[in-house]
Design a protein around this motif. Sequence first.
Motif, PDB file in Angstrom:
ATOM      1  N   THR A   1       5.901  -7.507  -5.076  1.00 52.73           N
ATOM      2  CA  THR A   1       4.678  -7.203  -4.341  1.00 52.73           C
ATOM      3  C   THR A   1       3.588  -8.241  -4.570  1.00 52.73           C
ATOM      4  O   THR A   1       2.567  -8.233  -3.895  1.00 52.73           O
ATOM      5  CB  THR A   1       4.147  -5.792  -4.678  1.00 52.73           C
ATOM      6  OG1 THR A   1       3.950  -5.687  -6.075  1.00 52.73           O
ATOM      7  CG2 THR A   1       5.105  -4.724  -4.193  1.00 52.73           C
TER       8      THR A   1
ATOM      9  N   HIS B   1       0.469  -2.113  -7.688  1.00 51.57           N
ATOM     10  CA  HIS B   1       1.057  -3.046  -6.721  1.00 51.57           C
ATOM     11  C   HIS B   1       0.006  -3.964  -6.104  1.00 51.57           C
ATOM     12  O   HIS B   1       0.306  -5.096  -5.737  1.00 51.57           O
ATOM     13  CB  HIS B   1       1.788  -2.288  -5.614  1.00 51.57           C
ATOM     14  CG  HIS B   1       3.108  -1.743  -6.039  1.00 51.57           C
ATOM     15  ND1 HIS B   1       4.150  -2.527  -6.460  1.00 51.57           N
ATOM     16  CD2 HIS B   1       3.557  -0.468  -6.117  1.00 51.57           C
ATOM     17  CE1 HIS B   1       5.188  -1.771  -6.772  1.00 51.57           C
ATOM     18  NE2 HIS B   1       4.847  -0.511  -6.573  1.00 51.57           N
TER      19      HIS B   1
ATOM     20  N   ARG C   1       3.852  -7.514 -11.797  1.00 54.04           N
ATOM     21  CA  ARG C   1       4.524  -7.193 -10.537  1.00 54.04           C
ATOM     22  C   ARG C   1       5.229  -8.439 -10.008  1.00 54.04           C
ATOM     23  O   ARG C   1       4.700  -9.542 -10.091  1.00 54.04           O
ATOM     24  CB  ARG C   1       3.545  -6.593  -9.522  1.00 54.04           C
ATOM     25  CG  ARG C   1       2.439  -7.512  -9.098  1.00 54.04           C
ATOM     26  CD  ARG C   1       1.427  -6.760  -8.251  1.00 54.04           C
ATOM     27  NE  ARG C   1       0.351  -7.678  -7.901  1.00 54.04           N
ATOM     28  CZ  ARG C   1       0.001  -7.965  -6.681  1.00 54.04           C
ATOM     29  NH1 ARG C   1       0.597  -7.410  -5.662  1.00 54.04           N
ATOM     30  NH2 ARG C   1      -0.969  -8.816  -6.449  1.00 54.04           N
TER      31      ARG C   1
ATOM     32  N   TYR D   1       8.697  -2.259   0.683  1.00 48.28           N
ATOM     33  CA  TYR D   1       8.993  -2.115  -0.731  1.00 48.28           C
ATOM     34  C   TYR D   1       9.192  -0.628  -0.982  1.00 48.28           C
ATOM     35  O   TYR D   1       8.342   0.186  -0.621  1.00 48.28           O
ATOM     36  CB  TYR D   1       7.848  -2.646  -1.599  1.00 48.28           C
ATOM     37  CG  TYR D   1       8.093  -2.440  -3.072  1.00 48.28           C
ATOM     38  CD1 TYR D   1       8.773  -3.397  -3.809  1.00 48.28           C
ATOM     39  CD2 TYR D   1       7.685  -1.273  -3.709  1.00 48.28           C
ATOM     40  CE1 TYR D   1       9.036  -3.198  -5.163  1.00 48.28           C
ATOM     41  CE2 TYR D   1       7.940  -1.065  -5.055  1.00 48.28           C
ATOM     42  CZ  TYR D   1       8.613  -2.034  -5.771  1.00 48.28           C
ATOM     43  OH  TYR D   1       8.878  -1.829  -7.102  1.00 48.28           O
TER      44      TYR D   1
END
Length: 95
Positions: A40, A30, A37, A16
């Motif tokens: 993630t 994250h 989010r 990512y």
Amino acid sequence: MFFVYILFSEKLNRYYIGFTSNLSQRFDFHLNDTQSRKFTYKAEDWILHFTLECKSKEQAMAIEKHIKAMKSKTYIQNLVKYPELQHKLLLKYNV
């Protein structure tokens, strides 16, 4: 000060790529913010694989875009392995 960062999940075998002005807060997001989010959220084993300190938001955004455009795990691995690539990116996108 801004940072380009790359997270890695062994579970997903995926990277990512992002940028932020507050690395520790963003990494915590994250790992813990289940409400907003998206990508993630698919794994909980994210590790901070790479960081690059940038002079400005514009520079960080340009480098993030460049890394994403490469679409290459090998390129990401080489960024860690060969620090001269990091230096070249900072020079290329010296905004």
